[in-house]
Motif scaffolding. Structure first.
Motif, PDB file in Angstrom:
ATOM      1  N   PRO A  90       0.821  -1.083  -0.031  1.00 17.13           N
ATOM      2  CA  PRO A  90      -0.057  -0.067  -0.085  1.00 17.13           C
ATOM      3  C   PRO A  90       0.903   1.274  -0.047  1.00 17.13           C
ATOM      4  O   PRO A  90       1.889   1.287   0.734  1.00 17.13           O
ATOM      5  CB  PRO A  90      -0.836  -0.068   1.451  1.00 17.13           C
ATOM      6  N   SER A  91       0.482   2.342  -0.442  1.00 11.31           N
ATOM      7  CA  SER A  91       0.864   3.775  -0.660  1.00 11.31           C
ATOM      8  C   SER A  91       2.605   3.563  -0.999  1.00 11.31           C
ATOM      9  O   SER A  91       3.419   4.246  -0.394  1.00 11.31           O
ATOM     10  CB  SER A  91       0.961   4.233   0.870  1.00 11.31           C
ATOM     11  N   SER A  92       2.792   2.907  -2.155  1.00 11.49           N
ATOM     12  CA  SER A  92       4.107   2.576  -2.670  1.00 11.49           C
ATOM     13  C   SER A  92       4.671   3.810  -3.255  1.00 11.49           C
ATOM     14  O   SER A  92       3.591   4.387  -4.019  1.00 11.49           O
ATOM     15  CB  SER A  92       4.254   1.535  -3.572  1.00 11.49           C
ATOM     16  N   ALA A  93       5.746   4.294  -3.472  1.00 13.11           N
ATOM     17  CA  ALA A  93       6.281   5.344  -4.295  1.00 13.11           C
ATOM     18  C   ALA A  93       6.824   4.275  -5.679  1.00 13.11           C
ATOM     19  O   ALA A  93       7.740   3.558  -5.513  1.00 13.11           O
ATOM     20  CB  ALA A  93       7.524   5.745  -3.881  1.00 13.11           C
ATOM     21  N   ILE A  94       6.245   4.667  -6.511  1.00 14.29           N
ATOM     22  CA  ILE A  94       6.408   3.795  -7.978  1.00 14.29           C
ATOM     23  C   ILE A  94       7.200   4.501  -9.119  1.00 14.29           C
ATOM     24  O   ILE A  94       6.476   5.598  -9.388  1.00 14.29           O
ATOM     25  CB  ILE A  94       5.098   3.322  -8.394  1.00 14.29           C
ATOM     26  N   LEU A  95       7.967   4.125  -9.666  1.00 16.88           N
ATOM     27  CA  LEU A  95       8.434   4.593 -11.009  1.00 16.88           C
ATOM     28  C   LEU A  95       7.939   3.694 -12.125  1.00 16.88           C
ATOM     29  O   LEU A  95       8.207   2.452 -12.398  1.00 16.88           O
ATOM     30  CB  LEU A  95      10.076   4.376 -10.933  1.00 16.88           C
TER      31      LEU A  95
ATOM     32  N   VAL B 227      10.670  -4.959  -8.487  1.00 13.87           N
ATOM     33  CA  VAL B 227      10.560  -4.895 -10.039  1.00 13.87           C
ATOM     34  C   VAL B 227       9.443  -5.505 -10.715  1.00 13.87           C
ATOM     35  O   VAL B 227       9.187  -6.894 -10.344  1.00 13.87           O
ATOM     36  CB  VAL B 227      11.704  -4.799 -10.745  1.00 13.87           C
ATOM     37  N   PHE B 228       8.524  -5.067 -11.304  1.00 21.65           N
ATOM     38  CA  PHE B 228       7.760  -5.783 -12.422  1.00 21.65           C
ATOM     39  C   PHE B 228       7.972  -5.509 -13.693  1.00 21.65           C
ATOM     40  O   PHE B 228       7.722  -4.468 -14.438  1.00 21.65           O
ATOM     41  CB  PHE B 228       6.178  -4.800 -11.938  1.00 21.65           C
ATOM     42  N   ALA B 229       8.257  -6.578 -14.254  1.00 19.25           N
ATOM     43  CA  ALA B 229       9.136  -6.619 -15.700  1.00 19.25           C
ATOM     44  C   ALA B 229       8.257  -7.149 -16.630  1.00 19.25           C
ATOM     45  O   ALA B 229       7.926  -8.458 -16.236  1.00 19.25           O
ATOM     46  CB  ALA B 229      10.564  -6.707 -15.687  1.00 19.25           C
ATOM     47  N   ALA B 230       7.717  -6.587 -17.699  1.00 18.04           N
ATOM     48  CA  ALA B 230       7.029  -7.187 -18.769  1.00 18.04           C
ATOM     49  C   ALA B 230       7.972  -7.666 -19.837  1.00 18.04           C
ATOM     50  O   ALA B 230       8.790  -6.962 -20.120  1.00 18.04           O
ATOM     51  CB  ALA B 230       5.820  -6.181 -19.382  1.00 18.04           C
ATOM     52  N   PHE B 231       7.562  -8.820 -20.541  1.00 17.87           N
ATOM     53  CA  PHE B 231       8.558  -8.922 -21.477  1.00 17.87           C
ATOM     54  C   PHE B 231       7.790  -9.865 -22.605  1.00 17.87           C
ATOM     55  O   PHE B 231       6.714 -10.529 -22.015  1.00 17.87           O
ATOM     56  CB  PHE B 231       9.730  -9.789 -21.302  1.00 17.87           C
ATOM     57  N   ILE B 232       8.158 -10.045 -23.783  1.00 12.51           N
ATOM     58  CA  ILE B 232       7.371 -10.952 -24.599  1.00 12.51           C
ATOM     59  C   ILE B 232       8.492 -12.312 -24.739  1.00 12.51           C
ATOM     60  O   ILE B 232       9.415 -11.914 -25.537  1.00 12.51           O
ATOM     61  CB  ILE B 232       7.467 -10.455 -26.085  1.00 12.51           C
TER      62      ILE B 232
ATOM     63  N   ASP C  10       9.794   2.269  -3.912  1.00 11.22           N
ATOM     64  CA  ASP C  10       9.399   0.747  -3.373  1.00 11.22           C
ATOM     65  C   ASP C  10       9.050  -0.275  -4.567  1.00 11.22           C
ATOM     66  O   ASP C  10       9.354  -1.233  -4.354  1.00 11.22           O
ATOM     67  CB  ASP C  10       8.141   1.375  -2.724  1.00 11.22           C
ATOM     68  N   ALA C  11       8.899   0.449  -5.728  1.00  4.51           N
ATOM     69  CA  ALA C  11       8.774  -0.443  -6.776  1.00  4.51           C
ATOM     70  C   ALA C  11       8.841   0.411  -8.056  1.00  4.51           C
ATOM     71  O   ALA C  11       8.781   1.444  -8.444  1.00  4.51           O
ATOM     72  CB  ALA C  11       7.170  -0.810  -6.881  1.00  4.51           C
ATOM     73  N   VAL C  12       9.438  -0.637  -9.076  1.00  5.90           N
ATOM     74  CA  VAL C  12       9.556   0.039 -10.484  1.00  5.90           C
ATOM     75  C   VAL C  12       8.834  -0.934 -11.520  1.00  5.90           C
ATOM     76  O   VAL C  12       8.807  -2.033 -11.557  1.00  5.90           O
ATOM     77  CB  VAL C  12      11.093  -0.112 -10.899  1.00  5.90           C
ATOM     78  N   LEU C  13       7.854  -0.212 -12.263  1.00  6.13           N
ATOM     79  CA  LEU C  13       7.180  -0.862 -13.503  1.00  6.13           C
ATOM     80  C   LEU C  13       8.028  -0.836 -14.738  1.00  6.13           C
ATOM     81  O   LEU C  13       8.263   0.332 -15.047  1.00  6.13           O
ATOM     82  CB  LEU C  13       5.988  -0.438 -13.698  1.00  6.13           C
ATOM     83  N   LEU C  14       8.532  -2.026 -14.972  1.00  5.57           N
ATOM     84  CA  LEU C  14       9.304  -1.828 -16.552  1.00  5.57           C
ATOM     85  C   LEU C  14       8.323  -2.583 -17.446  1.00  5.57           C
ATOM     86  O   LEU C  14       8.812  -3.732 -17.947  1.00  5.57           O
ATOM     87  CB  LEU C  14      10.470  -2.545 -16.126  1.00  5.57           C
ATOM     88  N   PHE C  15       7.504  -1.952 -17.996  1.00  2.90           N
ATOM     89  CA  PHE C  15       6.506  -2.353 -18.885  1.00  2.90           C
ATOM     90  C   PHE C  15       6.671  -2.225 -20.312  1.00  2.90           C
ATOM     91  O   PHE C  15       5.857  -2.012 -21.103  1.00  2.90           O
ATOM     92  CB  PHE C  15       5.102  -2.120 -18.445  1.00  2.90           C
ATOM     93  N   GLY C  16       7.840  -1.626 -20.622  1.00  6.26           N
ATOM     94  CA  GLY C  16       8.036  -1.274 -21.999  1.00  6.26           C
ATOM     95  C   GLY C  16       9.740  -1.502 -22.562  1.00  6.26           C
ATOM     96  O   GLY C  16       9.840  -2.189 -23.587  1.00  6.26           O
TER      97      GLY C  16
END
Length: 272
Positions: free
Chosen positions: A43-48, A147-152, A113-119
């Motif tokens: 909850p209440s994370s600082a996200i890039l 880290v939340f990292a999307a890939f194909i 707190d988290a990094v979204l790496l969706f691209g």
């Protein structure tokens, strides 16, 4: 090395928000990804939101109480995000900046707190570029950050290039078709269409993050077996059957065979 100008040009004309909101395949991806975020984010994370385009995930997560920093390579997409923010002020969105994922120097160590790496991992062709990107993500995360990292995945990506050879033959020839199956790299012959694609196996992704200080906590498909059936599934009149199919797609999303062959996938790791 990656031609970032080609990527900027592609995304200046590609509507990422529409892909995730209006196209059934994108709707499914967004829905399954948000479930993962709701499950794993604190909850209440600082996200890039790195490579976050015009903010398809930034805006809803900010409205859920997280603090968001949006960054993308494309000036056009960042301007779209700024225009949207001006029309719909969202205090939890602290910045919208043009940033290359290889250089996060504007952000101090341990800021997020988290990094979204969706691209970015869709496009970084060179191993050293991918290593640099993940090192930078590791640096800006606090200890224990995620880290939340999307890939194909490689098979999904390579088979999609076979499809592309059929509907856009000017983009694919024998040489780059063979190359993508051998290396996971797709170098488009034309200036139109998806540019500078990189398709790794799941093992490569786990190794990439593992060698840079991350421990895997989750790996799954974010399309599931519903991949390429999305329009028909969403059109089902029997709501109970439709809901059951989507639930089963979620339940089986961690199956390795589904991860490798059913479109986009998601790696979640924790900074050691």
């Amino acid at each position: 090395m990656t031609d970032f100008d080609k990527i900027r040009s592609y995304y200046s004309m590609f509507n990422e928000n529409a892909r995730l909101s209006a196209d059934p395949s994108g709707q499914l991806e967004f829905m399954m990804t948000m479930k993962k975020l709701h499950r794993f984010l604190q909850p209440s994370s600082a996200i890039l939101d790195l490579g976050g385009a015009s903010g398809a995930y930034t805006f809803p997560l900010a409205k859920e109480g997280h603090t968001l920093y949006l960054a993308d390579l494309s000036p056009a997409l960042i301007q779209q995000a700024k225009d949207k923010l001006a029309a719909d002020p969202t205090p939890n969105i602290r910045s919208c900046d043009v940033v290359n994922a290889l250089d996060l120097s504007r952000y101090p160590d341990g800021m997020f707190d988290a990094v979204l790496l969706f691209g970015p991992l869709y496009h970084l062709l060179a191993e050293e570029e991918r290593q640099q990107c993940v090192r930078e993500v590791h640096r800006v995360l606090r200890p224990g950050g995620q880290v939340f990292a999307a890939f194909i995945p490689k098979l999904s990506g390579a088979i999609a290039i076979v499809d592309r050879a059929c509907f856009a033959p000017h983009q694919v020839n024998q040489k780059n078709l063979r190359h993508v199956f051998r290396t996971g790299q797709f170098i488009n012959n034309a200036s139109t269409g998806f540019q500078e694609g990189y398709y790794p196996t799941s093992e490569e992704i786990v190794s990439l993050f593992g060698t840079n200080g991350f421990e895997k906590t989750h790996l799954s498909s974010i399309r599931g077996f519903a991949y390429e059936k999305e329009e028909a599934i969403f059109s089902l009149q029997d709501e109970a059957v439709r809901s059951e199919i989507l639930a089963l797609a979620e339940d089986t999303s961690e199956d390795p065979s589904i991860i490798e062959t059913c479109g986009h996938a998601l790696y979640i790791g924790r900074k050691s």
